[in-house]
Design an enzyme around this catalytic site. Structure first.
Site, mmCIF file in Angstrom:
data_model
loop_
_atom_site.group_PDB
_atom_site.id
_atom_site.type_symbol
_atom_site.label_atom_id
_atom_site.label_comp_id
_atom_site.label_asym_id
_atom_site.label_seq_id
_atom_site.Cartn_x
_atom_site.Cartn_y
_atom_site.Cartn_z
ATOM 1 N N SER A 1 0.839 -1.191 0.000
ATOM 2 C CA SER A 1 0.000 0.000 0.000
ATOM 3 C C SER A 1 0.872 1.238 0.000
ATOM 4 C CB SER A 1 -0.967 -0.006 1.171
ATOM 5 O OG SER A 1 -0.262 -0.198 2.356
ATOM 6 N N GLY B 1 0.487 5.878 -0.538
ATOM 7 C CA GLY B 1 -0.276 7.029 -0.112
ATOM 8 C C GLY B 1 -1.668 7.082 -0.689
ATOM 9 N N ALA B 2 -1.807 6.551 -1.897
ATOM 10 C CA ALA B 2 -3.101 6.721 -2.566
ATOM 11 C C ALA B 2 -4.052 5.551 -2.348
ATOM 12 C CB ALA B 2 -2.884 6.943 -4.052
ATOM 13 N N GLY B 3 -3.577 4.461 -1.779
ATOM 14 C CA GLY B 3 -4.468 3.330 -1.572
ATOM 15 C C GLY B 3 -3.707 2.035 -1.368
ATOM 16 N N THR B 4 -4.426 0.918 -1.585
ATOM 17 C CA THR B 4 -3.829 -0.402 -1.378
ATOM 18 C C THR B 4 -3.923 -1.199 -2.670
ATOM 19 O OG1 THR B 4 -4.518 -0.317 0.921
ATOM 20 C CG2 THR B 4 -3.947 -2.478 0.063
ATOM 21 N N ASP C 1 3.806 12.223 -10.799
ATOM 22 C CA ASP C 1 4.239 11.622 -9.528
ATOM 23 C C ASP C 1 5.274 10.528 -9.799
ATOM 24 O OD1 ASP C 1 4.411 11.202 -6.819
ATOM 25 O OD2 ASP C 1 2.557 10.061 -6.647
HETATM 26 N N1 LIG Z 1 0.697 -3.612 -11.121
HETATM 27 C C1 LIG Z 1 1.312 -4.098 -10.044
HETATM 28 N N2 LIG Z 1 1.781 -5.364 -10.042
HETATM 29 C C2 LIG Z 1 2.408 -5.868 -8.958
HETATM 30 N N3 LIG Z 1 2.638 -5.191 -7.820
HETATM 31 C C3 LIG Z 1 2.192 -3.928 -7.753
HETATM 32 C C4 LIG Z 1 1.519 -3.315 -8.852
HETATM 33 N N4 LIG Z 1 1.204 -2.045 -8.489
HETATM 34 C C5 LIG Z 1 1.667 -1.888 -7.245
HETATM 35 N N5 LIG Z 1 2.261 -3.010 -6.798
HETATM 36 C C6 LIG Z 1 2.888 -3.213 -5.482
HETATM 37 O O1 LIG Z 1 2.111 -2.567 -4.507
HETATM 38 C C7 LIG Z 1 2.934 -1.654 -3.768
HETATM 39 C C8 LIG Z 1 2.115 -0.456 -3.380
HETATM 40 O O2 LIG Z 1 1.787 0.268 -4.532
HETATM 41 P P1 LIG Z 1 1.163 1.688 -4.447
HETATM 42 O O3 LIG Z 1 1.053 2.206 -5.833
HETATM 43 O O4 LIG Z 1 -0.071 1.645 -3.630
HETATM 44 O O5 LIG Z 1 2.200 2.466 -3.557
HETATM 45 P P2 LIG Z 1 3.351 3.470 -3.860
HETATM 46 O O6 LIG Z 1 3.617 3.577 -5.325
HETATM 47 O O7 LIG Z 1 4.467 3.050 -2.983
HETATM 48 O O8 LIG Z 1 2.781 4.817 -3.302
HETATM 49 P P3 LIG Z 1 1.810 5.851 -4.002
HETATM 50 O O9 LIG Z 1 0.467 5.250 -4.102
HETATM 51 O O10 LIG Z 1 1.834 6.974 -3.085
HETATM 52 O O11 LIG Z 1 2.421 6.191 -5.328
HETATM 53 C C9 LIG Z 1 4.090 -1.312 -4.704
HETATM 54 O O12 LIG Z 1 5.224 -0.926 -3.992
HETATM 55 C C10 LIG Z 1 4.288 -2.621 -5.439
HETATM 56 O O13 LIG Z 1 5.120 -3.471 -4.671
#
Ligand SMILES: Nc1ncnc2c1ncn2[C@@H]1O[C@H](COP(=O)(O)OP(=O)(O)OP(=O)(O)O)[C@@H](O)[C@H]1O
Length: 369
Positions: A17, A19-22, A233
């Site tokens: 998860s 900042g924007a969600g899970t 971003d």
């Molecule tokens: N398409 C995807 N396939 C596999 N894992 C993913 C995918 N998208 C995100 N993740 C996993 O989920 C985690 C959380 O992603 P998320 O985009 O919520 O967080 P972030 O990029 O760290 O923060 P933010 O939302 O603030 O940009 C990522 O660090 C990654 O490990």
């Protein structure tokens, strides 16, 4: 507890998860395909019909995009009043972790090995605590070494309100910015500190991976900018590298959906990640692709030097540095760093967009020289 189902998807596990969600691994019950499902937390009330229609419109554009280095977005929907996004499931690592692996391959952490150029990973986000003495993670006094927290997960955006908690009002510090409008996001989870040596940054294998990944990011940026879109971003956790070393740009379009043209959300928060934000983004000015190139420069700088170009204890101080001061010469931080890549990084983080590379194609050329 993760939800059992989101729209037509069965939730299998939580991937992470931010900042924007899970993000969940989920199964599309219609096709039996696995996807990554991002459930956005808007931080506000449930989406009304108008917002839902806007979501559908925004993501129609994304679903039309197709590039090997841009994560494929399948569909968007609403679950319990919150938007979700179904996208390609990437089996891999975020860029930060991908380039970190080589450190762990080589290095046995030795907590006492912190020389003036040693790296220390912290569980901190971009900024230290403003209250209390300046202490390391282990509680010891700061010994004057660089606070090389570049390899800690970045906090997407900081809770500015907390920096004003003592009743101090420095909102007049920067033109056009009301810090109280900034986003509130949870800090990242703690991670085990490691202390890779600075020399490890320059290992040929790591440098090859870094350069190759950067070139692919340039291809992705050239593609989205060519479609008249700006990421807004860009940061290491929004770049994933799969097991075949193929890079995917993630979370593209989210900042735009969550904010207005000046990067401000409906409930008055600044969208983006401070450490990677271009000066014009901090100032809420209109953005073009060159703001993404600035973010790319910050990423390159920190991956080359082990520390971000600007580092501060508070968002205000960071913003002041970004707007007014020059970053330390990268090669002064990493004497044996690659001079060509260092030049590219410095040019990308110029304050005036006109002084930067103007397109991702130009950056690609410069990285390939
Ligand atoms: N398409 C995807 N396939 C596999 N894992 C993913 C995918 N998208 C995100 N993740 C996993 O989920 C985690 C959380 O992603 P998320 O985009 O919520 O967080 P972030 O990029 O760290 O923060 P933010 O939302 O603030 O940009 C990522 O660090 C990654 O490990």
């Amino acid at each position: 507890m993760p939800p059992k189902a989101i729209g037509p998807y069965r939730v299998l596990e939580t991937l992470g998860s931010g900042g924007a969600g899970t993000v969940y691994r989920a199964l599309d019950r219609r096709s039996n395909d696995e996807v990554a499902l991002k459930l956005l937390s808007t931080g506000g009330p449930s989406l009304d019909d108008r917002a839902a229609r806007r979501l559908a419109r925004e993501f129609e554009t994304l679903a039309d995009l197709s590039h090997p280095n841009v994560v494929k977005v399948f569909e968007a929907g609403i679950h319990a009043g919150q938007p979700y996004l179904a996208m390609e499931l990437i089996e891999g690592l975020t860029l930060r972790h991908y380039l970190d692996v080589s450190f762990n391959d080589l290095h046995t952490p030795t907590p006492s090995s912190r020389g003036p150029f040693s790296l220390r990973r912290t569980a901190d986000d971009d900024f230290g605590s403003e209250d209390g003495p300046d202490e390391d993670d282990d509680g010891s006094e700061d010994d004057g070494t660089f606070d090389l927290n570049a390899f800690a997960e970045e906090a997407p955006s900081e809770d500015l309100a907390s920096f004003h908690g003592a009743g101090e009002d420095d909102s007049d510090g920067l033109p056009g910015v009301d810090p109280r409008r900034a986003g509130v996001r949870a800090p990242p989870p703690s991670r085990t500190p490691a202390t890779p040596k600075l020399a490890d940054l320059n290992r040929p294998e790591r440098m090859g991976k870094l350069k190759d990944a950067m070139l692919q990011v340039c291809e992705a940026l050239a593609y989205i900018h060519g479609h008249g879109l700006v990421h807004r971003d860009l940061k290491p956790s929004n770049i994933m590298v799969d097991d075949d070393r193929q890079v995917r740009l993630m979370d593209f379009g989210l900042a735009k959906f969550l904010a207005d043209d000046a990067g401000i959300t409906a409930d008055g928060k600044l969208v983006g990640t401070y450490r990677y934000m271009a000066p014009e983004q901090i100032l809420g000015e209109p953005l073009d692709g060159r703001a993404d190139l600035y973010s790319l420069g910050v990423i390159l700088y920190e991956l080359l030097s082990g520390r971000p170009p600007f580092d501060a204890k508070t968002p205000h101080e960071l913003w002041r540095q970004v707007l007014e001061t020059e970053p330390p010469p990268l090669l002064a931080l990493n004497l044996h760093g690659d001079p060509q890549l260092a030049r590219v990084a410095h040019r990308l983080i110029r304050k005036e967009p006109d002084d930067r590379f103007q397109t991702a194609e130009e950056v690609y050329e410069a990285l390939s020289e």
